[in-house]
Design a protein around this motif. Structure first.
Motif, short mmCIF file in Angstrom:
data_model
loop_
_atom_site.label_atom_id
_atom_site.label_comp_id
_atom_site.label_asym_id
_atom_site.label_seq_id
_atom_site.Cartn_x
_atom_site.Cartn_y
_atom_site.Cartn_z
N ILE A 51 -56.99 -3.99 7.29
CA ILE A 51 -55.87 -3.68 6.41
C ILE A 51 -56.45 -3.78 5.01
N ASP A 52 -56.65 -2.63 4.38
CA ASP A 52 -57.37 -2.60 3.10
C ASP A 52 -56.41 -2.59 1.91
N ASP A 53 -56.70 -3.45 0.96
CA ASP A 53 -55.99 -3.48 -0.32
C ASP A 53 -54.52 -3.86 -0.17
N LEU A 54 -54.28 -4.90 0.60
CA LEU A 54 -52.92 -5.38 0.77
C LEU A 54 -52.36 -5.79 -0.59
N GLY A 55 -51.17 -5.32 -0.90
CA GLY A 55 -50.55 -5.63 -2.19
C GLY A 55 -50.61 -4.45 -3.14
N SER A 56 -51.57 -3.52 -2.89
CA SER A 56 -51.70 -2.38 -3.81
C SER A 56 -50.46 -1.50 -3.78
N GLU A 57 -49.78 -1.47 -2.64
CA GLU A 57 -48.59 -0.62 -2.52
C GLU A 57 -47.40 -1.24 -3.23
N SER A 58 -47.48 -2.53 -3.53
CA SER A 58 -46.30 -3.20 -4.10
C SER A 58 -45.99 -2.66 -5.50
N ALA A 59 -47.04 -2.16 -6.18
CA ALA A 59 -46.84 -1.60 -7.50
C ALA A 59 -46.04 -0.31 -7.44
N MET A 60 -46.00 0.28 -6.25
CA MET A 60 -45.30 1.56 -6.09
C MET A 60 -43.85 1.37 -5.69
N SER A 61 -43.49 0.18 -5.35
CA SER A 61 -42.11 -0.07 -4.94
C SER A 61 -41.18 0.05 -6.13
N ALA A 62 -39.91 0.28 -5.83
CA ALA A 62 -38.92 0.44 -6.88
C ALA A 62 -38.91 -0.79 -7.79
N LYS A 63 -38.85 -1.94 -7.15
CA LYS A 63 -38.87 -3.17 -7.93
C LYS A 63 -40.32 -3.66 -7.96
N LYS A 64 -40.93 -3.66 -9.11
CA LYS A 64 -42.35 -4.00 -9.20
C LYS A 64 -42.61 -5.40 -8.63
N GLY A 65 -43.71 -5.52 -7.89
CA GLY A 65 -44.06 -6.83 -7.34
C GLY A 65 -43.48 -7.05 -5.95
N GLU A 66 -42.50 -6.26 -5.62
CA GLU A 66 -41.90 -6.43 -4.29
C GLU A 66 -42.49 -5.39 -3.35
N ALA A 67 -43.23 -5.87 -2.35
CA ALA A 67 -43.86 -4.92 -1.43
C ALA A 67 -42.79 -4.14 -0.71
N SER A 68 -43.09 -2.87 -0.49
CA SER A 68 -42.08 -2.03 0.13
C SER A 68 -41.68 -2.59 1.48
N GLN A 69 -40.40 -2.53 1.71
CA GLN A 69 -39.85 -3.15 2.92
C GLN A 69 -40.47 -2.62 4.20
N PHE A 70 -40.73 -1.32 4.25
CA PHE A 70 -41.23 -0.83 5.55
C PHE A 70 -42.68 -1.20 5.83
N VAL A 71 -43.51 -1.32 4.78
CA VAL A 71 -44.87 -1.78 5.03
C VAL A 71 -44.81 -3.21 5.57
N GLN A 72 -43.95 -3.98 4.95
CA GLN A 72 -43.78 -5.36 5.38
C GLN A 72 -43.28 -5.44 6.84
N ARG A 73 -42.32 -4.58 7.13
CA ARG A 73 -41.75 -4.56 8.48
C ARG A 73 -42.82 -4.17 9.51
N ILE A 74 -43.63 -3.17 9.16
CA ILE A 74 -44.69 -2.73 10.07
C ILE A 74 -45.69 -3.85 10.31
N LEU A 75 -46.15 -4.45 9.21
CA LEU A 75 -47.16 -5.49 9.35
C LEU A 75 -46.63 -6.67 10.14
N TYR A 76 -45.36 -6.96 9.97
CA TYR A 76 -44.76 -8.07 10.71
C TYR A 76 -44.82 -7.81 12.21
N GLN A 77 -44.47 -6.60 12.60
CA GLN A 77 -44.52 -6.25 14.03
C GLN A 77 -45.96 -6.21 14.54
N VAL A 78 -46.87 -5.71 13.69
CA VAL A 78 -48.26 -5.58 14.11
C VAL A 78 -48.87 -6.97 14.33
#
Ligand code: ADP
Ligand code: MG
Ligand code: ZN
Length: 262
Positions: free
Chosen positions: A186-213
């Motif tokens: 899993i490369d560059d974890l956290g890099s996607e959080s800057a792209m979320s609507a609320k800065k700093g908050e990792a996007s919910q679906f990436v989080q949901r995927i990783l949780y299941q994985v």
């Protein structure tokens, strides 16, 4: 007799008997040398099996490039060989540590532990993570399915799948594919959080995927430019503790290495 292309070829029975099958050998006008049809049949089956074996290995090894999501395709070329490190330097320590971890994943395919490489940008974390995968991918026999997933690329692909029916990276496909790999980066974890609507908050679906994985996948190598405490602030702490499960002694701190980007 069944010819190689499945065409019936007229044959004649020979006086010679196969020492293995004790049946009369045959010969044809085009092949005067008598042979045993049963031996020939077994040989064909063995060749087919061998062919399938080679193909299965090729397909498994090919997964790394066919299925992975990288930021830039040149990253597939990162190896231990092209990672420069002067003996005794911090780069050298990280390289040796990464090599050791790769060896553990390589030698014991049932070994369940995660690894994490953290630091600031340009220190060689992504390079060494890919080097580990390339080494395991190249040398494991039977092959291990190695998968490299850049988190931002995953985020963008899944977002794309919401309104593009041709995008294969749906949330479901991601969970299945990441869970089924034998070794996952899993490369560059956290890099996607800057792209979320609320800065700093990792996007919910990436989080949901990783949780299941992390439920099923216990051989994950994580790279991140966040500190461990920043990771805990960015994601659900339960996810982070799962990601760090079994990573004691497998946490590589890259800080202090000079940025290699220019
Ligand atoms: N020790 C090294 N030897 C050779 N190339 C390196 C080294 N460290 C970093 N690089 C190169 O510098 C670039 C940035 O490194 P990268 O691994 O992406 O850093 P990080 O993931 O830590 O941000 C990459 O092109 C990488 O191949
Ligand atoms: Mg990186
Ligand atoms: Zn025979």
């Amino acid at each position: 007799m069944q010819g190689l292309a499945g065409i019936k070829v007229p044959v004649h029975e020979s006086d010679q008997v196969c020492p293995i099958h004790h049946v009369h050998m045959v010969y044809g006008d085009k092949f005067p040398q008598p042979f045993c049809e049963k031996c020939q049949h077994e040989k064909t089956l063995e060749e087919k099996k061998q062919f399938d074996r080679i193909n299965t290995v090729k397909i498994a090894r090919g997964d790394l490039r066919r299925v992975s999501l990288v930021d830039n395709v040149s990253e597939y070329n990162h190896t231990f060989d092209n990672f420069k490190a002067v003996q005794g330097s911090k780069e050298w320590q990280m390289k040796e540590a990464a090599r050791k971890l790769a060896g553990k994943y390589f030698k014991d395919r049932t070994a369940q532990f995660n690894s994490i490489m953290y630091g600031t940008p340009g220190e060689g974390k992504t390079h060494l993570a890919m080097a580990m995968l390339n080494a395991v991918n190249q040398f494991s026999e039977p092959p291990q399915k190695c998968l490299f997933i850049n988190v931002t690329s995953l985020f963008l692909a899944i977002k794309d799948s919401f309104d593009n029916p041709l995008e294969r990276w749906t949330e479901k496909y991601a969970v299945k594919t990441l869970s089924n790999a034998d070794l996952l980066v899993i490369d560059d974890l956290g890099s996607e959080s800057a792209m979320s609507a609320k800065k700093g908050e990792a996007s919910q679906f990436v989080q949901r995927i990783l949780y299941q994985v992390t439920n099923r996948q216990h051989r994950i190598i994580v790279t991140t430019n966040l500190t461990l405490s920043e990771l805990r602030q960015t994601y659900n702490p339960k996810l982070i503790s799962r990601l760090l499960a079994g990573s004691k002694g497998k946490q590589l701190d890259f800080s202090g290495i000079q940025d290699k980007r220019y």
